[in-house]
Write a protein that holds these residues in place. Structure first.
Motif, PDB file in Angstrom:
ATOM      1  N   ASP A 125       0.838  -1.207   0.000  1.00 66.36           N
ATOM      2  CA  ASP A 125       0.000   0.000   0.000  1.00 66.36           C
ATOM      3  C   ASP A 125       0.870   1.254   0.000  1.00 66.36           C
ATOM      4  O   ASP A 125       0.580   2.235  -0.700  1.00 66.36           O
ATOM      5  N   HIS A 126       1.928   1.231   0.795  1.00 67.17           N
ATOM      6  CA  HIS A 126       2.838   2.373   0.904  1.00 67.17           C
ATOM      7  C   HIS A 126       3.495   2.686  -0.443  1.00 67.17           C
ATOM      8  O   HIS A 126       3.542   3.850  -0.871  1.00 67.17           O
ATOM      9  N   ILE A 127       3.990   1.671  -1.114  1.00 63.20           N
ATOM     10  CA  ILE A 127       4.644   1.883  -2.412  1.00 63.20           C
ATOM     11  C   ILE A 127       3.636   2.377  -3.444  1.00 63.20           C
ATOM     12  O   ILE A 127       3.911   3.322  -4.202  1.00 63.20           O
ATOM     13  N   ARG A 128       2.481   1.777  -3.488  1.00 63.23           N
ATOM     14  CA  ARG A 128       1.468   2.170  -4.483  1.00 63.23           C
ATOM     15  C   ARG A 128       0.912   3.570  -4.206  1.00 63.23           C
ATOM     16  O   ARG A 128       0.643   4.327  -5.146  1.00 63.23           O
ATOM     17  N   ASN A 129       0.753   3.934  -2.945  1.00 63.67           N
ATOM     18  CA  ASN A 129       0.315   5.289  -2.620  1.00 63.67           C
ATOM     19  C   ASN A 129       1.360   6.324  -3.020  1.00 63.67           C
ATOM     20  O   ASN A 129       1.041   7.406  -3.518  1.00 63.67           O
ATOM     21  N   GLY A 130       2.627   5.969  -2.795  1.00 60.75           N
ATOM     22  CA  GLY A 130       3.708   6.862  -3.208  1.00 60.75           C
ATOM     23  C   GLY A 130       3.759   7.009  -4.713  1.00 60.75           C
ATOM     24  O   GLY A 130       4.008   8.094  -5.251  1.00 60.75           O
ATOM     25  N   LEU A 131       3.522   5.905  -5.416  1.00 57.41           N
ATOM     26  CA  LEU A 131       3.497   5.943  -6.880  1.00 57.41           C
ATOM     27  C   LEU A 131       2.394   6.882  -7.363  1.00 57.41           C
ATOM     28  O   LEU A 131       2.626   7.710  -8.247  1.00 57.41           O
ATOM     29  N   ALA A 132       1.201   6.740  -6.820  1.00 56.81           N
ATOM     30  CA  ALA A 132       0.074   7.577  -7.247  1.00 56.81           C
ATOM     31  C   ALA A 132       0.389   9.062  -7.017  1.00 56.81           C
ATOM     32  O   ALA A 132       0.088   9.905  -7.875  1.00 56.81           O
ATOM     33  N   ASP A 133       1.008   9.363  -5.885  1.00 61.47           N
ATOM     34  CA  ASP A 133       1.338  10.756  -5.580  1.00 61.47           C
ATOM     35  C   ASP A 133       2.375  11.304  -6.550  1.00 61.47           C
ATOM     36  O   ASP A 133       2.260  12.448  -7.024  1.00 61.47           O
ATOM     37  N   THR A 134       3.400  10.505  -6.842  1.00 61.50           N
ATOM     38  CA  THR A 134       4.441  10.953  -7.748  1.00 61.50           C
ATOM     39  C   THR A 134       3.925  11.088  -9.176  1.00 61.50           C
ATOM     40  O   THR A 134       4.265  12.036  -9.891  1.00 61.50           O
ATOM     41  N   LEU A 135       3.078  10.140  -9.600  1.00 59.78           N
ATOM     42  CA  LEU A 135       2.496  10.215 -10.942  1.00 59.78           C
ATOM     43  C   LEU A 135       1.673  11.469 -11.128  1.00 59.78           C
ATOM     44  O   LEU A 135       1.660  12.063 -12.210  1.00 59.78           O
ATOM     45  N   ALA A 136       1.009  11.906 -10.072  1.00 60.62           N
ATOM     46  CA  ALA A 136       0.194  13.104 -10.155  1.00 60.62           C
ATOM     47  C   ALA A 136       1.038  14.356 -10.412  1.00 60.62           C
ATOM     48  O   ALA A 136       0.550  15.361 -10.920  1.00 60.62           O
ATOM     49  N   ALA A 137       2.335  14.259 -10.066  1.00 56.76           N
ATOM     50  CA  ALA A 137       3.234  15.410 -10.250  1.00 56.76           C
ATOM     51  C   ALA A 137       4.047  15.322 -11.535  1.00 56.76           C
ATOM     52  O   ALA A 137       4.742  16.280 -11.885  1.00 56.76           O
ATOM     53  N   VAL A 138       4.007  14.175 -12.222  1.00 54.03           N
ATOM     54  CA  VAL A 138       4.813  13.994 -13.439  1.00 54.03           C
ATOM     55  C   VAL A 138       4.270  14.884 -14.558  1.00 54.03           C
ATOM     56  O   VAL A 138       3.061  14.883 -14.807  1.00 54.03           O
TER      57      VAL A 138
END
Length: 217
Positions: free
Chosen positions: A204-217
């Motif tokens: 969950d931690h990795i996937r939540n971090g991914l979603a947050d970073t993707l939103a900034a790409v």
């Protein structure tokens, strides 16, 4: 003499990689040997060795006859890196929680404590220690999995983590309280020897971090 050369080569590799991760050397920029020689005080042969190693690790690109370039970034690459982290890191934490000894547990407690102190400062508004924060974040994630008894897995995970970190630093991604709570949940499950729970919280931690970073790409 061989040991000295190896040390200089490793140091140059680490310095260039750090500057790629933290955006000092920007995606797609050409890595000119003359410029790098002045910046890193290294010989051309040492620089070529470091750049070839960085190319093998996926931080540098070397198109035929065109020199060296900092690897470009993309949403697809970030997603692939995160998925690989899920595969490797979640497998490793499951094994570590099951077989980790008292030394593993002690190292984990210390790593989480250091990370949590910096996280509290950041939540209070002090964002001046981002590099220290990510170093402690790395130490915590490593402490979680280092009892997995697989040197190959740990080596691959180290490279993947640095690739993932590069995206976080380029996008200035920081999730605040949610990431702190996720770290606490992973830590708690690990100490309770709840392998399935630790694995689930980490994913969950990795996937939540991914979603947050993707939103900034």
């Amino acid at each position: 003499m061989v040991k000295k050369i190896a040390t200089v080569g490793s140091s140059t590799y680490q310095k260039i990689k750090r500057d790629i991760i933290y955006g000092v050397l920007t995606p797609g920029s050409k890595l000119k040997l003359k410029t790098l020689k002045g910046r890193y005080s290294a010989s051309f042969s040492t620089l070529r060795e470091a750049l070839n190693r960085l190319s093998s690790d996926g931080f540098v690109e070397s198109p035929e006859q065109r020199g060296f370039f900092v690897k470009q970034v993309s949403r697809e690459d970030l997603i692939e890196i995160a998925e690989l982290r899920v595969l490797l890191e979640c497998h490793a934490i499951e094994k570590s929680v099951i077989i980790g000894d008292n030394n593993w547990e002690g190292n984990l407690v210390a790593a989480h404590h250091k990370l949590h102190i910096v996280e509290m400062r950041m939540l209070a508004g002090d964002l001046s220690e981002r590099e220290l924060w990510k170093r402690y974040d790395w130490e915590f994630h490593l402490a979680l999995i280092e009892a997995c008894k697989s040197t190959n897995l740990l080596s691959l995970h180290s490279i993947l983590y640095d690739k993932y970190l590069r995206y976080q630093m380029l996008m200035l991604s920081y999730r605040g309280e949610s990431a702190v709570e996720e770290h606490r949940a992973i830590f708690k499950a690990a100490l309770e020897r709840d392998a399935a729970g630790a694995k689930r919280c980490l994913e969950d931690h990795i996937r939540n971090g991914l979603a947050d970073t993707l939103a900034a790409v």
